[in-house]
Design a protein around this motif. Structure first.
Motif, mmCIF file in Angstrom:
data_model
loop_
_atom_site.group_PDB
_atom_site.id
_atom_site.type_symbol
_atom_site.label_atom_id
_atom_site.label_comp_id
_atom_site.label_asym_id
_atom_site.label_seq_id
_atom_site.Cartn_x
_atom_site.Cartn_y
_atom_site.Cartn_z
ATOM 1 N N TYR A 40 -5.685 -5.212 -2.000
ATOM 2 C CA TYR A 40 -6.055 -3.997 -2.734
ATOM 3 C C TYR A 40 -5.457 -2.763 -2.071
ATOM 4 O O TYR A 40 -4.961 -1.850 -2.745
ATOM 5 C CB TYR A 40 -7.574 -3.875 -2.804
ATOM 6 C CG TYR A 40 -8.185 -4.607 -3.985
ATOM 7 C CD1 TYR A 40 -7.968 -4.165 -5.284
ATOM 8 C CD2 TYR A 40 -8.971 -5.731 -3.794
ATOM 9 C CE1 TYR A 40 -8.512 -4.824 -6.365
ATOM 10 C CE2 TYR A 40 -9.528 -6.419 -4.871
ATOM 11 C CZ TYR A 40 -9.297 -5.948 -6.154
ATOM 12 O OH TYR A 40 -9.835 -6.605 -7.215
ATOM 13 N N VAL A 41 -5.516 -2.717 -0.731
ATOM 14 C CA VAL A 41 -4.960 -1.564 -0.021
ATOM 15 C C VAL A 41 -3.461 -1.441 -0.259
ATOM 16 O O VAL A 41 -2.926 -0.355 -0.532
ATOM 17 C CB VAL A 41 -5.268 -1.673 1.488
ATOM 18 C CG1 VAL A 41 -4.535 -0.583 2.270
ATOM 19 C CG2 VAL A 41 -6.770 -1.574 1.738
ATOM 20 N N VAL A 42 -2.754 -2.575 -0.177
ATOM 21 C CA VAL A 42 -1.302 -2.553 -0.415
ATOM 22 C C VAL A 42 -0.997 -2.150 -1.849
ATOM 23 O O VAL A 42 -0.063 -1.366 -2.113
ATOM 24 C CB VAL A 42 -0.712 -3.939 -0.090
ATOM 25 C CG1 VAL A 42 0.764 -3.991 -0.502
ATOM 26 C CG2 VAL A 42 -0.846 -4.242 1.392
ATOM 27 N N ALA A 43 -1.791 -2.667 -2.815
ATOM 28 C CA ALA A 43 -1.555 -2.324 -4.222
ATOM 29 C C ALA A 43 -1.787 -0.835 -4.471
ATOM 30 O O ALA A 43 -1.013 -0.183 -5.193
ATOM 31 C CB ALA A 43 -2.461 -3.165 -5.117
ATOM 32 N N ILE A 44 -2.852 -0.287 -3.885
ATOM 33 C CA ILE A 44 -3.116 1.149 -4.061
ATOM 34 C C ILE A 44 -2.017 1.990 -3.422
ATOM 35 O O ILE A 44 -1.566 2.990 -3.999
ATOM 36 C CB ILE A 44 -4.500 1.489 -3.468
ATOM 37 C CG1 ILE A 44 -5.605 0.821 -4.298
ATOM 38 C CG2 ILE A 44 -4.717 2.990 -3.429
ATOM 39 C CD1 ILE A 44 -6.984 0.958 -3.691
ATOM 40 N N ALA A 46 1.115 1.086 -2.976
ATOM 41 C CA ALA A 46 2.307 0.969 -3.824
ATOM 42 C C ALA A 46 2.178 1.822 -5.077
ATOM 43 O O ALA A 46 3.152 2.444 -5.523
ATOM 44 C CB ALA A 46 2.537 -0.493 -4.200
ATOM 45 N N ALA A 47 0.965 1.857 -5.658
ATOM 46 C CA ALA A 47 0.758 2.689 -6.848
ATOM 47 C C ALA A 47 0.955 4.171 -6.522
ATOM 48 O O ALA A 47 1.537 4.921 -7.312
ATOM 49 C CB ALA A 47 -0.642 2.446 -7.416
ATOM 50 N N LEU A 48 0.478 4.592 -5.353
ATOM 51 C CA LEU A 48 0.657 5.990 -4.959
ATOM 52 C C LEU A 48 2.135 6.314 -4.737
ATOM 53 O O LEU A 48 2.604 7.394 -5.125
ATOM 54 C CB LEU A 48 -0.153 6.282 -3.689
ATOM 55 C CG LEU A 48 -1.676 6.291 -3.865
ATOM 56 C CD1 LEU A 48 -2.364 6.490 -2.519
ATOM 57 C CD2 LEU A 48 -2.097 7.374 -4.848
ATOM 58 N N VAL A 49 2.859 5.394 -4.115
ATOM 59 C CA VAL A 49 4.296 5.611 -3.894
ATOM 60 C C VAL A 49 5.016 5.775 -5.226
ATOM 61 O O VAL A 49 5.952 6.571 -5.364
ATOM 62 C CB VAL A 49 4.882 4.440 -3.083
ATOM 63 C CG1 VAL A 49 6.409 4.519 -3.042
ATOM 64 C CG2 VAL A 49 4.335 4.465 -1.659
ATOM 65 N N TRP A 50 4.570 5.012 -6.251
ATOM 66 C CA TRP A 50 5.200 5.112 -7.562
ATOM 67 C C TRP A 50 4.764 6.381 -8.294
ATOM 68 O O TRP A 50 5.540 7.002 -9.021
ATOM 69 C CB TRP A 50 4.834 3.881 -8.388
ATOM 70 C CG TRP A 50 5.452 3.886 -9.747
ATOM 71 C CD1 TRP A 50 6.715 3.486 -10.089
ATOM 72 C CD2 TRP A 50 4.838 4.327 -10.971
ATOM 73 N NE1 TRP A 50 6.923 3.647 -11.432
ATOM 74 C CE2 TRP A 50 5.788 4.157 -11.995
ATOM 75 C CE3 TRP A 50 3.582 4.834 -11.282
ATOM 76 C CZ2 TRP A 50 5.506 4.490 -13.316
ATOM 77 C CZ3 TRP A 50 3.316 5.172 -12.596
ATOM 78 C CH2 TRP A 50 4.271 4.983 -13.598
ATOM 79 N N LEU A 51 3.507 6.790 -8.096
ATOM 80 C CA LEU A 51 2.972 7.914 -8.852
ATOM 81 C C LEU A 51 3.412 9.265 -8.315
ATOM 82 O O LEU A 51 3.561 10.226 -9.078
ATOM 83 C CB LEU A 51 1.438 7.852 -8.853
ATOM 84 C CG LEU A 51 0.796 6.894 -9.852
ATOM 85 C CD1 LEU A 51 -0.708 6.857 -9.669
ATOM 86 C CD2 LEU A 51 1.139 7.313 -11.283
ATOM 87 N N VAL A 52 3.614 9.380 -7.006
ATOM 88 C CA VAL A 52 3.921 10.686 -6.417
ATOM 89 C C VAL A 52 5.185 11.306 -7.016
ATOM 90 O O VAL A 52 5.169 12.489 -7.416
ATOM 91 C CB VAL A 52 4.019 10.567 -4.880
ATOM 92 C CG1 VAL A 52 4.648 11.820 -4.281
ATOM 93 C CG2 VAL A 52 2.623 10.371 -4.285
ATOM 94 N N PRO A 53 6.316 10.587 -7.125
ATOM 95 C CA PRO A 53 7.492 11.221 -7.763
ATOM 96 C C PRO A 53 7.241 11.622 -9.202
ATOM 97 O O PRO A 53 7.728 12.671 -9.653
ATOM 98 C CB PRO A 53 8.571 10.124 -7.666
ATOM 99 C CG PRO A 53 8.116 9.240 -6.557
ATOM 100 C CD PRO A 53 6.631 9.241 -6.612
#
Length: 302
Positions: A40-44, A46-53
């Protein structure tokens, strides 16, 4: 005559007595799986890395152009505006690029599904000499980087007079060895009993493919079709090489010309990028269940 009665047996639950050590009380904290927590931590993350840009592009697109280069950088602006979106839409180029991308991506998706399904069915269900070698040759195409064949493809498109056309952009993108492999693995997992029953009714390969194999392959076809559509929509290198006419440009190529034609303006560029990404985001949100189902089915049955 006196009768003897046997006392009823009592269970442990009825008597309230238990033998052996009492079980430990179960708590929510005790059921936490460390592996699942890490996932879950890794998925969150990764989602943040995708969402920030993406969030930064949206925040920049609603800023006045003078605030896009202020230091230190700020996420929010005191005077948000949509003038850049209005300017991009009024220019009219972006809507034409979106239409071109829809046409090219649809052509690529349909042709890719037809070719890959026919090839995979032949390798999976048909017996012919050299089938293994032919399949290995096709799958070997996965190892060839697309950049290696750009020059031969451009020469071929020039000889066929397909430069600056939708067909010239779409045709080189329909050769997908990975999709042939995915379809073959899925077709191999379909029980042969269905095919034998169809053959007993006099069905040939075409009828088996249309009436037996394809109805069972809807999830994987939906997933492959969506991946092909997304790949064609985001493709930048090949459309940049084969298109010089602005009327045939796709979204990625057209966006690259925004900064070159109007100078380095961050806010209009980000507004155009956000509008250009909306159709693809809508497609993903509408078909995300088919994507997950298709990928999971290919992994388990393959």
């Amino acid at each position: 005559m006196a009768t003897t009665s046997t006392p009823p047996r009592t269970t442990h639950a009825q008597s309230g007595r238990r033998h052996g050590p009492a079980p430990r009380p179960r708590t929510r904290l005790g059921r936490v799986n460390p592996g699942i927590t890490i996932l879950y931590v890794v998925a969150i993350a990764a989602a943040l890395v995708w969402l920030v840009p993406l969030l930064w592009a949206i925040a920049t697109s609603i800023k006045p152009e003078a605030e896009t280069t202020l230091m230190p950088l700020r996420w929010l602006t005191a005077s948000p505006t949509v003038e850049h979106y209005v300017a991009v839409i009024q220019r009219g180029e972006l809507l034409r690029w979106i239409l071109n991308s829809l046409v090219v991506s649809t052509l690529v998706t349909v042709l890719t599904l037809v070719l890959c399904v026919l090839a995979a069915y032949g390798f999976s269900k048909c017996e012919f000499p050299g089938r293994g070698w032919a399949f290995a040759l096709v799958i070997g195409g996965i190892l060839i980087p697309p950049q290696v064949v750009v020059v031969p493809q451009f020469v071929l498109m020039t000889q066929l007079n397909l430069v600056n056309t939708y067909w010239g952009v779409a045709l080189p993108q329909v050769v997908m060895p990975m999709f042939v492999l995915i379809f073959k693995r899925f077709f191999d997992a379909i029980p042969r009993d269905y095919e034998d029953a169809a053959r007993m009714d006099g069905a040939g390969h075409i009828r088996i493919l249309l009436n037996v194999v394809l109805p069972l392959s809807r999830p994987i076809m939906a997933a492959v079709g969506i991946f092909a559509f997304i790949g064609a929509w985001n493709n930048f290198l090949w459309p940049l090489i084969v298109i010089q006419d602005p009327d045939v440009m796709t979204v990625p190529v057209g966006l690259a010309t925004v900064s070159s034609d109007h100078g380095l303006q961050y806010a209009p560029s980000m507004a155009a990028a956000v509008i250009g990404a909306l159709p693809l985001l809508i497609v993903f949100l509408l078909f995300q269940r088919q994507i997950v189902t298709g990928v999971a089915g290919a992994g388990i049955k393959g």
